[in-house]
Design an enzyme around this catalytic site. Structure first.
Site, mmCIF file in Angstrom:
data_model
loop_
_atom_site.group_PDB
_atom_site.id
_atom_site.type_symbol
_atom_site.label_atom_id
_atom_site.label_comp_id
_atom_site.label_asym_id
_atom_site.label_seq_id
_atom_site.Cartn_x
_atom_site.Cartn_y
_atom_site.Cartn_z
ATOM 1 N N HIS A 167 -2.802 2.237 8.371
ATOM 2 C CA HIS A 167 -3.859 1.425 7.760
ATOM 3 C C HIS A 167 -4.086 0.173 8.610
ATOM 4 O O HIS A 167 -3.127 -0.536 8.924
ATOM 5 C CB HIS A 167 -3.456 1.032 6.336
ATOM 6 N N GLU A 224 0.828 -1.213 0.000
ATOM 7 C CA GLU A 224 0.000 0.000 0.000
ATOM 8 C C GLU A 224 0.862 1.262 0.000
ATOM 9 O O GLU A 224 0.349 2.348 0.255
ATOM 10 C CB GLU A 224 -0.947 0.033 1.216
ATOM 11 N N HIS A 259 -7.202 -3.093 9.826
ATOM 12 C CA HIS A 259 -8.377 -3.882 9.438
ATOM 13 C C HIS A 259 -9.289 -4.086 10.657
ATOM 14 O O HIS A 259 -9.465 -5.212 11.121
ATOM 15 C CB HIS A 259 -7.947 -5.262 8.915
ATOM 16 N N HIS A 286 -12.761 -3.602 3.685
ATOM 17 C CA HIS A 286 -11.317 -3.769 3.838
ATOM 18 C C HIS A 286 -10.774 -3.191 5.152
ATOM 19 O O HIS A 286 -10.163 -3.916 5.922
ATOM 20 C CB HIS A 286 -10.618 -3.127 2.621
ATOM 21 N N GLU A 344 -18.157 11.181 21.875
ATOM 22 C CA GLU A 344 -16.724 11.434 21.682
ATOM 23 C C GLU A 344 -16.303 11.378 20.211
ATOM 24 O O GLU A 344 -15.280 11.937 19.842
ATOM 25 C CB GLU A 344 -15.878 10.407 22.457
HETATM 26 P P1 13P Z 1 1.172 -5.398 3.144
HETATM 27 O O1 13P Z 1 1.616 -6.678 3.815
HETATM 28 O O2 13P Z 1 1.749 -5.287 1.758
HETATM 29 O O3 13P Z 1 1.430 -4.198 3.989
HETATM 30 O O4 13P Z 1 -0.408 -5.521 2.901
HETATM 31 C C1 13P Z 1 -1.284 -5.623 3.968
HETATM 32 C C2 13P Z 1 -2.581 -4.954 3.699
HETATM 33 O O5 13P Z 1 -3.313 -4.684 4.630
HETATM 34 C C3 13P Z 1 -2.975 -4.620 2.315
HETATM 35 O O6 13P Z 1 -4.062 -3.753 2.276
HETATM 36 ZN ZN ZN Z 2 -5.288 -3.795 4.131
#
Ligand code: 13P
Ligand code: ZN
Length: 301
Positions: free
Chosen positions: A165, A141, A167, A236, A195
């Site tokens: 980033h 990413e 998940h 995602h 909040e």
């Molecule tokens: P990477 O291992 O390349 O960082 O990918 C993980 C991910 O969350 C892709 O969206």
């Molecule tokens: Zn990801």
């Protein structure tokens, strides 16, 4: 090979190994790297980083680059084109988790799981100058991180340095049940807890389900980051920015907590979003006003 040659070879190998270890540890001990590794571990402890899921980048300050330069590789890696370009990041240095590396392993060994990359003078390619021992490249990413850094740096007068980033479960689940537009998702988050609007007065941007990695999702995300410091990637995860690790992590945490509460309330209410009590739009305005924050009026009635 005579004795002197083999002794020299042994010495050279030992010297290189010690030099590598010293360079690794010297950079690992820098406060920015300690903060970087702590965030990775905190995200892992929250359950947001299954397998190699999630990634983190940090735009280094000039004095941090100066402190680390003596420990950079004698021979940096080859320049690699990114497929995206940014004028305001020419010559910048980034700390980045490695592609395929696990966030849970970062704190155990930053020098194996994290790299420092330099951006070229054209602002369109990177090369490795430290870390990712054993081989590797920055997160898949990286184009999204890079373009978002460019946009957030401009939007914040240079204050923004961290792009995170993750998940988180409840935000991903939210993108399955709430209409996929920024207004609807933001209102579900804002109205979950008083909040949330404090952490997120401009609301989130929303990117539809897209192929992860690469320049397309990078362009879409960075466009939304002109107005938002957080963007939800449908099905995602979330992309968050901030001036420091605490702010970026705190923003991620606030968004995920609000999504969790929204989901709990939906379940308690038999799946209906028609709640007996909620936070009104005027309440949201008043909360933002009490802190001197300008709220995104486009997301209010
Ligand atoms: P990477 O291992 O390349 O960082 O990918 C993980 C991910 O969350 C892709 O969206
Ligand atoms: Zn990801």
């Amino acid at each position: 090979m005579d004795f002197a040659d083999s002794a020299q070879e042994l010495f050279d190998k030992g010297y290189a190994a010690v030099k590598g270890a010293v360079a690794g540890q010297a950079v690992e001990r820098q406060p920015f790297m300690v903060g970087f590794a702590r965030l990775c571990n905190d995200g892992w402890l929250q359950g947001w980083h299954e397998r190699n899921g999630g990634n983190l980048t940090y735009r280094m300050a000039d004095e941090e680059v100066r402190a680390c330069k003596p420990f950079f590789l004698d021979e940096p890696g080859r320049w690699t084109a990114m497929g995206v370009q940014a004028d305001n990041l020419r010559g910048a240095f980034f700390v980045a988790t490695g592609a395929g590396r696990y966030m849970r392993n970062v704190q155990l060994s930053p020098s194996r799981n994290v790299g420092i990359v330099e951006i070229n003078d054209a602002g369109d390619a990177w090369r490795l100058v430290w870390g990712l021992e054993g081989g590797g490249r920055p997160t898949s990413e990286f184009p999204s991180h890079f373009m978002a850094h460019s946009v957030r740096m401009k939007a914040t007068g240079g204050a923004s340095r961290v792009l995170y980033h993750a998940h988180p479960d409840n935000v991903i689940a939210l993108t399955k049940v709430v209409p996929l537009d920024a207004r609807s998702i933001t209102r579900a988050l804002w109205k979950a807890t008083t909040e949330c609007v404090m952490a997120l007065p401009m609301g989130v941007g929303v990117v539809p389900c897209m192929v992860p990695g690469g320049p397309e999702i990078a362009r879409e995300t960075s466009e939304l980051m002109k107005a938002h410091d957080a963007v939800v990637w449908a099905q995602h995860g979330v992309f968050c920015s901030g001036p420091d690790f605490d702010s970026a992590f705190g923003l991620m945490h606030s968004i995920e907590k609000a999504a969790h509460i929204h989901g709990l309330a939906l379940m308690m209410n038999g799946g209906s979003g028609d709640f007996a009590n909620t936070i009104s739009d005027d309440d949201l305005r008043a909360i933002a006003q009490s802190l001197g924050l300008s709220i995104n009026e486009a997301f209010l009635d």
